[in-house]
Design a protein around this motif. Structure first.
Motif, short mmCIF file in Angstrom:
data_model
loop_
_atom_site.label_atom_id
_atom_site.label_comp_id
_atom_site.label_asym_id
_atom_site.label_seq_id
_atom_site.Cartn_x
_atom_site.Cartn_y
_atom_site.Cartn_z
N GLN A 181 18.57 -37.64 33.42
CA GLN A 181 17.85 -36.37 33.26
C GLN A 181 17.00 -36.39 32.00
OE1 GLN A 181 21.35 -35.70 34.54
NE2 GLN A 181 20.09 -35.85 36.37
N GLU A 182 15.94 -35.61 32.03
CA GLU A 182 15.07 -35.47 30.87
C GLU A 182 15.58 -34.36 29.96
OE1 GLU A 182 12.71 -37.46 30.15
OE2 GLU A 182 12.52 -38.54 32.05
N VAL A 183 15.34 -34.52 28.66
CA VAL A 183 15.71 -33.47 27.71
C VAL A 183 14.73 -32.30 27.83
CG1 VAL A 183 16.02 -32.90 25.28
CG2 VAL A 183 16.78 -35.12 26.15
N LEU A 184 13.44 -32.61 27.93
CA LEU A 184 12.39 -31.61 28.11
C LEU A 184 11.56 -31.98 29.32
CD1 LEU A 184 11.22 -31.23 24.39
CD2 LEU A 184 12.73 -29.70 25.66
N ASP A 185 10.88 -31.01 29.89
CA ASP A 185 10.00 -31.27 31.03
C ASP A 185 8.97 -32.34 30.68
OD1 ASP A 185 11.35 -29.29 32.34
OD2 ASP A 185 9.66 -27.89 32.46
N ARG A 186 8.67 -33.19 31.65
CA ARG A 186 7.64 -34.20 31.46
C ARG A 186 6.98 -34.50 32.80
NH1 ARG A 186 9.79 -40.15 30.35
NH2 ARG A 186 7.75 -40.55 31.24
N ARG A 192 12.44 -32.71 35.11
CA ARG A 192 12.64 -31.40 34.51
C ARG A 192 13.78 -31.42 33.49
NH1 ARG A 192 10.41 -27.27 37.41
NH2 ARG A 192 10.77 -26.13 35.46
N SER A 193 13.75 -30.50 32.56
CA SER A 193 14.71 -30.45 31.47
C SER A 193 16.12 -30.11 31.96
CB SER A 193 14.27 -29.41 30.44
OG SER A 193 15.31 -29.13 29.53
N MET A 211 18.38 -29.29 29.80
CA MET A 211 18.94 -28.41 28.78
C MET A 211 19.07 -26.96 29.26
SD MET A 211 17.05 -29.82 25.35
CE MET A 211 17.92 -28.69 24.28
N ASN A 212 18.22 -26.57 30.20
CA ASN A 212 18.27 -25.16 30.62
C ASN A 212 18.08 -25.01 32.12
OD1 ASN A 212 15.64 -26.01 30.59
ND2 ASN A 212 14.86 -24.38 29.27
N ASN A 213 18.54 -26.02 32.88
CA ASN A 213 18.39 -25.96 34.34
C ASN A 213 19.65 -26.46 35.04
OD1 ASN A 213 15.61 -25.10 34.96
ND2 ASN A 213 15.03 -26.93 33.80
#
Length: 418
Positions: free
Chosen positions: A228-233, A246-247, A249-251
């Motif tokens: 998983q990504e830490v932030l959207d990219r 997608r992040s 951290m909040n999903n």
């Protein structure tokens, strides 16, 4: 399996990500190997001290010395030698290789390593030859290792190719004894999810038989992983799963799992059971949960299948698991409660087991292949079958507590045959 195997046997670990690092912790704690050789495959940080810094502390499990001896312990990393690429962890010599990524080029024979745990997550196709351009698990064998334990499920790219005779998938406590030291050289320890699921399904199949399980499904509510990504990219070129960019951290992120396919390799009866496996990732660092749903055919002569009966099956199975691979509890847990729990592949939370029984109506006239004359002779062409649906919850630490301990037991039992 806690006794040291011998001071002369060396363990190789390829990759020092989440599972590789915790595998190093695990075997330092067990003192099963006289030396551990870790292949990083690249330059890391500015010095070996940076590698030591990474090994010594963990955002999920805390300090290494705390893991080994409790909160009052002192640091256990000593004798850092940059020139030799070595240090000691709690007295165990550990050497680091920082040059070659391709397993065939690592040179395990040069370092006296006969057994390798590949924790890279990269070399999963046991049909790939040692000269595969991007490397393969067989490359470890070509480099001098006698056995390779892969810390992930096999993924055969060419579906037309059969599984090689020297490769096998095993889960300790389920089909661990299927490993044949004379025949098998590459062993997959499956995945954390498959390991938990196998220990949830095996007691049910033993109790009811595969034919009474009409269908089953599972969903794993899984902690985040490095995929998983830490932030959207932006997604990489050609990637179709847009959620992976997608992040975390909040999903809550829908994803897939290969647990159903791997489960059939360790429990052959699963081939008879229609089964679906789904997965979601959540923003926690460790601690995961399987929600297992099974549909069982009731039998007039048998006792009623209810919550009490299901929990009794797991209580007996846990009592018959001397290694502690299966735990049954009536306590109410949250994911943090099972992080770091030793060895247990699955923790069944009996408090949340649920069952419902109803009649399934089957119109025989719509069943393909039935004889028309037989149907005409029947008073009714609709039959009612009592079916019980059971929902069972199983916790597992997808990193250190459950999976790495199971992987460690598999590694040690193989080492004992060398």
């Amino acid at each position: 399996m806690a006794a040291p195997i011998g001071s002369k046997l060396k363990l190789g670990i390829n990759g020092l990500g989440r599972i590789g690092k915790l595998t190093l912790w695990h075997h330092v704690a067990r003192k099963s190997f006289g030396e551990i050789v870790v292949n990083l495959g690249r330059k890391v940080g500015t010095s070996l001290a940076d590698v030591a810094h990474y090994i010594e502390r963990d955002s999920t499990y805390g300090w290494l010395h705390g893991y080994l001896y409790g909160h009052q312990a002192r640091t256990v990393l000593t004798d850092i030698d940059e020139a030799k690429g070595s240090l000691r962890i709690d007295g165990v010599p550990v050497r680091f290789l920082r040059e070659k990524r391709n397993p065939a080029e690592i040179g395990w024979a040069e370092h006296g390593v006969r057994l390798v745990v590949d924790a890279s997550g990269q070399f999963l196709d046991p049909t790939a030859g040692p000269d595969a351009p991007k490397g393969s698990a067989r490359g470890h064998l070509a480099a001098g290792a006698e056995k390779v334990v892969v810390s992930a499920p096999f993924k055969v790219k060419d579906k037309a190719r059969p599984m090689p005779a020297d490769a096998i998938t095993t889960i300790m406590g389920v089909n661990g004894n299927d490993y044949n030291p004379r025949a098998h050289r590459i062993v997959s320890a499956a995945s954390c999810t498959t390991t938990c699921l196998a220990h949830m399904m095996r007691p049910l199949i033993n109790a009811f038989g595969a034919k009474r399980i009409l269908s089953a499904s599972m969903a794993t509510v899984h902690a985040a992983t490095s995929s998983q990504e830490v932030l959207d990219r932006l997604p990489e070129a050609g990637k179709t799963d847009l959620r992976k960019s997608r992040s975390i951290m909040n999903n809550i992120i829908l994803t897939s799992t290969g647990a159903a396919n791997a489960l059939r390799l360790v429990i052959p009866e699963m081939k008879e059971i229609p089964f679906i496996a789904e997965s979601v990732r959540i923003p926690t660092s460790a601690g995961s949960l399987i929600i297992l749903v099974i549909n069982l055919q009731e039998e007039p002569a048998g006792g009623r299948i209810d919550r009490k009966a299901i929990n009794a099956i797991y209580r007996r199975a846990a009592a018959d698991s001397p290694e502690g691979y299966l735990i049954y509890t009536d306590e109410q847990n949250v994911s943090a409660d099972i992080i770091g729990i030793p060895r247990a592949a699955a923790i069944i939370e009996g408090h949340e087991t649920h069952t419902r029984t109803a009649e399934a109506c089957i119109d025989l006239a719509k069943v393909p292949g039935l004889d028309a004359g037989l149907l005409a002779s029947m008073k009714t062409q609709v039959i009612r079958i009592p079916v019980t649906q059971a929902v069972i919850y199983g916790w597992y630490d997808n990193e250190n507590g459950s999976y790495v301990h199971m992987l460690g037991d598999r590694t040690v039992t193989i080492a004992e045959t060398l």
